[in-house]
Design an enzyme around this catalytic site. Structure first.
Site, short mmCIF file in Angstrom:
data_model
loop_
_atom_site.label_atom_id
_atom_site.label_comp_id
_atom_site.label_asym_id
_atom_site.label_seq_id
_atom_site.Cartn_x
_atom_site.Cartn_y
_atom_site.Cartn_z
N SER A 35 0.80 -1.23 0.00
CA SER A 35 0.00 0.00 0.00
C SER A 35 0.83 1.28 0.00
CB SER A 35 -0.96 0.02 1.19
OG SER A 35 -0.26 0.24 2.39
N LYS A 79 0.96 4.72 6.87
CA LYS A 79 0.29 5.53 5.85
C LYS A 79 0.83 6.96 5.90
CE LYS A 79 -2.60 2.21 4.87
NZ LYS A 79 -2.36 1.38 3.73
#
Length: 167
Positions: A35, A79
């Protein structure tokens, strides 16, 4: 006997200091998943700083670490912060991201930025997204992340031995 105890005490104290410094400033974490590609790859090892998060020393653009519970399992997640409290974030039809009316220039992004987001970030929360937008499970799905749930800020990255190039 006293000399031996002093020597051992000194070794234990130094070891404890080193461990505390590592724990708060440079704790290693191995990345699993895609990701954050192309910025961070599966198998990369990063060092996170708990101290930076505890002091509130993070901002838009920083990569942070937090715990997320998915299907009863706790996961360590990395993230990028795109918006902080008070910011207004919108995902535009062309796949770009707008913060407070300005379109972000994100040269690190891979894949389309899909989803419907048009919100103001609540107090003490952040909006996070992965750099590989087509595979990232992030604030588009899980909502904003409480600043209290942040456990670290990425401060250093290195490649595992099997990914290093030889010349």
């Amino acid at each position: 006997m006293n000399e031996i105890l002093k020597d051992w005490g000194s070794v234990i104290l130094r070891s404890a200091i080193i461990l505390v410094v590592l724990f708060f400033f440079f704790w290693p974490v191995k990345l699993e998943g895609s990701s954050m590609e192309p910025t961070l790859n599966d198998g990369d090892i990063i060092c996170m700083s708990r101290f930076f998060v505890q002091m509130g020393w993070y901002e838009k653009g920083d990569i942070v670490v937090f715990q997320y519970i998915e299907q009863g399992k706790e996961k360590v997640v990395l993230k990028r912060i795109l918006a902080t409290e008070g910011d207004h974030i919108r995902l535009l039809a062309d796949g770009s991201v707008e913060i407070n009316g300005d379109v972000l220039q994100e040269n690190y992004v891979e894949g389309p930025t899909n989803g419907i987001v048009d919100m103001t970030i609540p107090k003490s929360t952040v909006f996070v997204m992965g750099d590989n937008r087509s595979t990232s499970f992030d604030s588009r799905n899980m909502g904003v992340i409480s600043c209290d749930d942040l456990t670290g800020k990425v401060v250093l990255r290195w490649f595992p031995i099997n990914q290093m190039r030889t010349y």
